[in-house]
Design a protein around this motif. Sequence first.
Motif, PDB file in Angstrom:
ATOM      1  N   ILE A 278      -3.907   8.039   6.914  1.00 39.92           N
ATOM      2  CA  ILE A 278      -3.344   8.904   7.541  1.00 39.92           C
ATOM      3  C   ILE A 278      -2.262   8.370   8.908  1.00 39.92           C
ATOM      4  CG2 ILE A 278      -3.327  10.922   8.815  1.00 39.92           C
ATOM      5  CD1 ILE A 278      -6.624  11.343   8.475  1.00 39.92           C
ATOM      6  N   SER A 279      -0.780   8.701   8.559  1.00 40.51           N
ATOM      7  CA  SER A 279       0.199   8.192   9.699  1.00 40.51           C
ATOM      8  C   SER A 279       1.585   8.882   9.865  1.00 40.51           C
ATOM      9  CB  SER A 279       0.713   6.626   8.573  1.00 40.51           C
ATOM     10  OG  SER A 279       1.575   6.466   9.095  1.00 40.51           O
ATOM     11  N   ASN A 280       1.278   8.153  11.326  1.00 38.84           N
ATOM     12  CA  ASN A 280       3.604   8.740  11.480  1.00 38.84           C
ATOM     13  C   ASN A 280       4.001   8.796  10.769  1.00 38.84           C
ATOM     14  OD1 ASN A 280       1.216  10.310  13.581  1.00 38.84           O
ATOM     15  ND2 ASN A 280       2.239   8.371  14.579  1.00 38.84           N
ATOM     16  N   ARG A 281       4.316   7.853   9.718  1.00 43.62           N
ATOM     17  CA  ARG A 281       5.110   7.221   9.497  1.00 43.62           C
ATOM     18  C   ARG A 281       4.732   6.568   7.610  1.00 43.62           C
ATOM     19  NH1 ARG A 281       9.429   5.721  12.683  1.00 43.62           N
ATOM     20  NH2 ARG A 281       8.812   5.399  14.853  1.00 43.62           N
ATOM     21  N   PRO A 282       4.357   7.628   7.598  1.00 42.77           N
ATOM     22  CA  PRO A 282       3.980   7.390   5.993  1.00 42.77           C
ATOM     23  C   PRO A 282       4.440   6.255   4.374  1.00 42.77           C
ATOM     24  CG  PRO A 282       4.670   9.860   6.559  1.00 42.77           C
ATOM     25  CD  PRO A 282       5.078   9.026   7.566  1.00 42.77           C
ATOM     26  N   ASP A 283       6.179   6.343   5.334  1.00 47.55           N
ATOM     27  CA  ASP A 283       6.491   5.530   4.454  1.00 47.55           C
ATOM     28  C   ASP A 283       6.697   4.471   4.790  1.00 47.55           C
ATOM     29  OD1 ASP A 283       8.155   6.038   6.509  1.00 47.55           O
ATOM     30  OD2 ASP A 283       9.964   5.416   5.745  1.00 47.55           O
ATOM     31  N   VAL A 284       6.563   3.842   5.578  1.00 54.26           N
ATOM     32  CA  VAL A 284       5.637   2.019   5.825  1.00 54.26           C
ATOM     33  C   VAL A 284       4.603   2.041   5.191  1.00 54.26           C
ATOM     34  CG1 VAL A 284       5.624   0.814   7.809  1.00 54.26           C
ATOM     35  CG2 VAL A 284       7.427   2.271   7.845  1.00 54.26           C
ATOM     36  N   VAL A 285       3.556   3.209   5.251  1.00 52.77           N
ATOM     37  CA  VAL A 285       2.191   2.939   4.485  1.00 52.77           C
ATOM     38  C   VAL A 285       2.055   3.186   3.398  1.00 52.77           C
ATOM     39  CG1 VAL A 285       0.380   3.976   4.857  1.00 52.77           C
ATOM     40  CG2 VAL A 285       0.810   3.522   7.333  1.00 52.77           C
ATOM     41  N   ARG A 286       3.063   3.869   2.890  1.00 46.02           N
ATOM     42  CA  ARG A 286       3.121   3.971   1.388  1.00 46.02           C
ATOM     43  C   ARG A 286       3.396   2.283   0.957  1.00 46.02           C
ATOM     44  NH1 ARG A 286       6.603   8.178  -0.078  1.00 46.02           N
ATOM     45  NH2 ARG A 286       8.032   7.154   0.925  1.00 46.02           N
ATOM     46  N   GLU A 287       4.439   1.884   1.046  1.00 45.76           N
ATOM     47  CA  GLU A 287       5.915   0.259   0.698  1.00 45.76           C
ATOM     48  C   GLU A 287       4.143  -0.594   1.137  1.00 45.76           C
ATOM     49  OE1 GLU A 287       7.799  -1.105  -0.969  1.00 45.76           O
ATOM     50  OE2 GLU A 287       7.660   0.681  -0.663  1.00 45.76           O
ATOM     51  N   ALA A 288       3.839  -0.159   2.311  1.00 45.22           N
ATOM     52  CA  ALA A 288       3.166  -2.135   2.645  1.00 45.22           C
ATOM     53  C   ALA A 288       1.859  -1.267   1.163  1.00 45.22           C
ATOM     54  CB  ALA A 288       2.282  -1.232   3.814  1.00 45.22           C
ATOM     55  N   VAL A 289       1.452  -0.033   0.844  1.00 50.51           N
ATOM     56  CA  VAL A 289       0.137  -0.034   0.104  1.00 50.51           C
ATOM     57  C   VAL A 289       0.072  -0.809  -1.165  1.00 50.51           C
ATOM     58  CG1 VAL A 289      -1.747   1.473  -0.930  1.00 50.51           C
ATOM     59  CG2 VAL A 289      -1.186   1.218   1.700  1.00 50.51           C
ATOM     60  N   ARG A 290       1.718  -0.326  -1.625  1.00 49.61           N
ATOM     61  CA  ARG A 290       2.241  -0.943  -2.911  1.00 49.61           C
ATOM     62  C   ARG A 290       2.398  -1.876  -3.066  1.00 49.61           C
ATOM     63  NH1 ARG A 290       6.710   4.220  -3.446  1.00 49.61           N
ATOM     64  NH2 ARG A 290       5.158   5.799  -4.240  1.00 49.61           N
ATOM     65  N   GLU A 291       2.699  -2.522  -2.455  1.00 42.19           N
ATOM     66  CA  GLU A 291       3.271  -4.241  -1.687  1.00 42.19           C
ATOM     67  C   GLU A 291       1.842  -4.519  -1.974  1.00 42.19           C
ATOM     68  OE1 GLU A 291       5.099  -4.922   1.461  1.00 42.19           O
ATOM     69  OE2 GLU A 291       6.928  -4.284   0.651  1.00 42.19           O
ATOM     70  N   THR A 292       0.836  -4.468  -1.465  1.00 39.76           N
ATOM     71  CA  THR A 292      -0.078  -4.964  -2.318  1.00 39.76           C
ATOM     72  C   THR A 292      -0.859  -5.209  -3.385  1.00 39.76           C
ATOM     73  OG1 THR A 292      -1.503  -4.724   0.529  1.00 39.76           O
ATOM     74  CG2 THR A 292      -2.510  -5.087  -1.026  1.00 39.76           C
ATOM     75  N   VAL A 293      -0.837  -3.379  -3.798  1.00 38.90           N
ATOM     76  CA  VAL A 293      -1.269  -3.072  -5.192  1.00 38.90           C
ATOM     77  C   VAL A 293      -0.805  -4.635  -6.042  1.00 38.90           C
ATOM     78  CG1 VAL A 293      -1.422  -1.417  -6.671  1.00 38.90           C
ATOM     79  CG2 VAL A 293      -2.114  -1.079  -4.753  1.00 38.90           C
ATOM     80  N   ASP A 294       0.435  -4.827  -5.773  1.00 39.48           N
ATOM     81  CA  ASP A 294       1.217  -4.825  -6.913  1.00 39.48           C
ATOM     82  C   ASP A 294       1.196  -6.261  -6.595  1.00 39.48           C
ATOM     83  OD1 ASP A 294       3.609  -2.074  -7.541  1.00 39.48           O
ATOM     84  OD2 ASP A 294       4.691  -2.362  -6.621  1.00 39.48           O
ATOM     85  N   SER A 295       1.181  -7.035  -5.559  1.00 35.41           N
ATOM     86  CA  SER A 295       0.481  -8.371  -5.239  1.00 35.41           C
ATOM     87  C   SER A 295      -1.066  -9.004  -6.351  1.00 35.41           C
ATOM     88  CB  SER A 295       1.216  -9.034  -4.300  1.00 35.41           C
ATOM     89  OG  SER A 295       0.175  -8.010  -2.864  1.00 35.41           O
ATOM     90  N   THR A 296      -1.941  -8.136  -5.859  1.00 32.86           N
ATOM     91  CA  THR A 296      -3.094  -8.580  -5.847  1.00 32.86           C
ATOM     92  C   THR A 296      -3.612  -7.806  -7.476  1.00 32.86           C
ATOM     93  OG1 THR A 296      -4.315  -6.162  -4.597  1.00 32.86           O
ATOM     94  CG2 THR A 296      -4.003  -8.477  -3.169  1.00 32.86           C
ATOM     95  N   GLY A 297      -3.036  -6.685  -7.658  1.00 30.63           N
ATOM     96  CA  GLY A 297      -3.186  -6.253  -9.355  1.00 30.63           C
ATOM     97  C   GLY A 297      -4.364  -4.977  -9.159  1.00 30.63           C
ATOM     98  N   ARG A 298      -5.016  -4.687  -7.488  1.00 36.34           N
ATOM     99  CA  ARG A 298      -5.892  -4.147  -7.521  1.00 36.34           C
ATOM    100  C   ARG A 298      -4.923  -2.298  -6.876  1.00 36.34           C
ATOM    101  NH1 ARG A 298     -10.273  -5.637  -6.026  1.00 36.34           N
ATOM    102  NH2 ARG A 298     -11.137  -8.442  -5.176  1.00 36.34           N
TER     103      ARG A 298
END
Length: 298
Positions: A278-298
Motif C-alpha cells: 500500500i503506497s502514496n506513490r504506487p507508480d514508484v512502488v510498482r516500478e521498483a517491484v517490476r525491476e526486482t522481478v525482472d532482475s531475479t526472475g521471481r
Amino acid sequence: MHARAVAVTTTALLGVALLAPLSHARAAHGGDADGPLVVAHRGASGYAPENTLAAVDKAAELGVRWVENDVQRTRDGELVVLHDDNLRRTTDVEEVFPDRAPWKVQDFTAAEIARLDAGSWFGAEYAGARVPTLKQYVDRVEHNHQKLLLELKNPQLYPGIERETLKVLANEGWLDRPHVAGRLIVQSFSADSVRTVHELKPAVKTGFLGTPPVSELPEYAKFTDQINPSYGTLSASYAASVHAFKGPHGRRMEVFTWTVNDADTARKVAAYDVDGIISNRPDVVREAVRETVDSTGR
C-alpha cells in the motif's frame, strides 16, 4: 492445533530463504503475475488530495487497479471518506465554521461537510475538491473499473458502522459475486470490527491492520483473510508465518503492508513475499517491484 503450530514454525524458518518464486505465489493467491499487488493509499495521495475523487482518478491515470480509502460517519448518519476523525487537517473547516472546534466529523452533518474545500491544502489546482460520501467514492471506483480496499476508521466512534457500510456497498452493487470475488476487501485496526464484517457478510474478504503475535494467528484466521502490518514491523519470517494459515475462505492468508513510498523499501518488502503493498506513490512502488522481478526472475 499442535500440528499447525509446528507448521507455522517450520514455514517461518523456511520463509527467510524465500522458497516460492513471487510470480508463482501471486498467481496462486490472487495477485499479479509480476509481483505483489500495489494499492494506492487514500487514492494516489502522493499526487492528489487524499481520499478525494481526484485521488481515485489519479490512481486510474497511473494505471493502478486498487485504491484504499477510509470511512467515517457524520452526525446525521452519512458515511464519508476521510482519514482523520476531525476535519482540520484536510479541509477549510476552521474558516467555514470557526466556532465549531474541535471540528470532529461526527459533529457535522453531511450537508455541512459537503460545503468544505478538501483540496486547496494540497495545491491550488485542487481547490474546490470535496469530501466524498462513500456512495460517491465507490461509484467513481466503479466508473474507473478499479478495485477497493476499504478501511473502517475509528469504528469505536461509530457503533454499527459495519452494517451501514455493507448496506451502502450492497445498494451500489458492490456485494455481488464479481465484486466480492475479486474487487473488494474490508479492513480495520479493530479486530472486533473485522470479525463483525465477517459475521454479517461471510463472503466479503477481510483484513486486519496490525501485527498480532504469531501465537494469536489461529484465532485471527477464523475471521480475517489478511494480516496487514506496517512495513516497519514486518519480516520475512512473520510473512511466512501468516502464509502458513488458511483464512475463513479456505485460502492461504495474505499480507498487505503499508505505507511504502520509496523504491528501496518496496524491494525489501517484496522480497518478503508479501501479497500487497500500500503506497502514496504506487507508480514508484510498482516500478521498483517490476525491476526486482525482472532482475531475479521471481
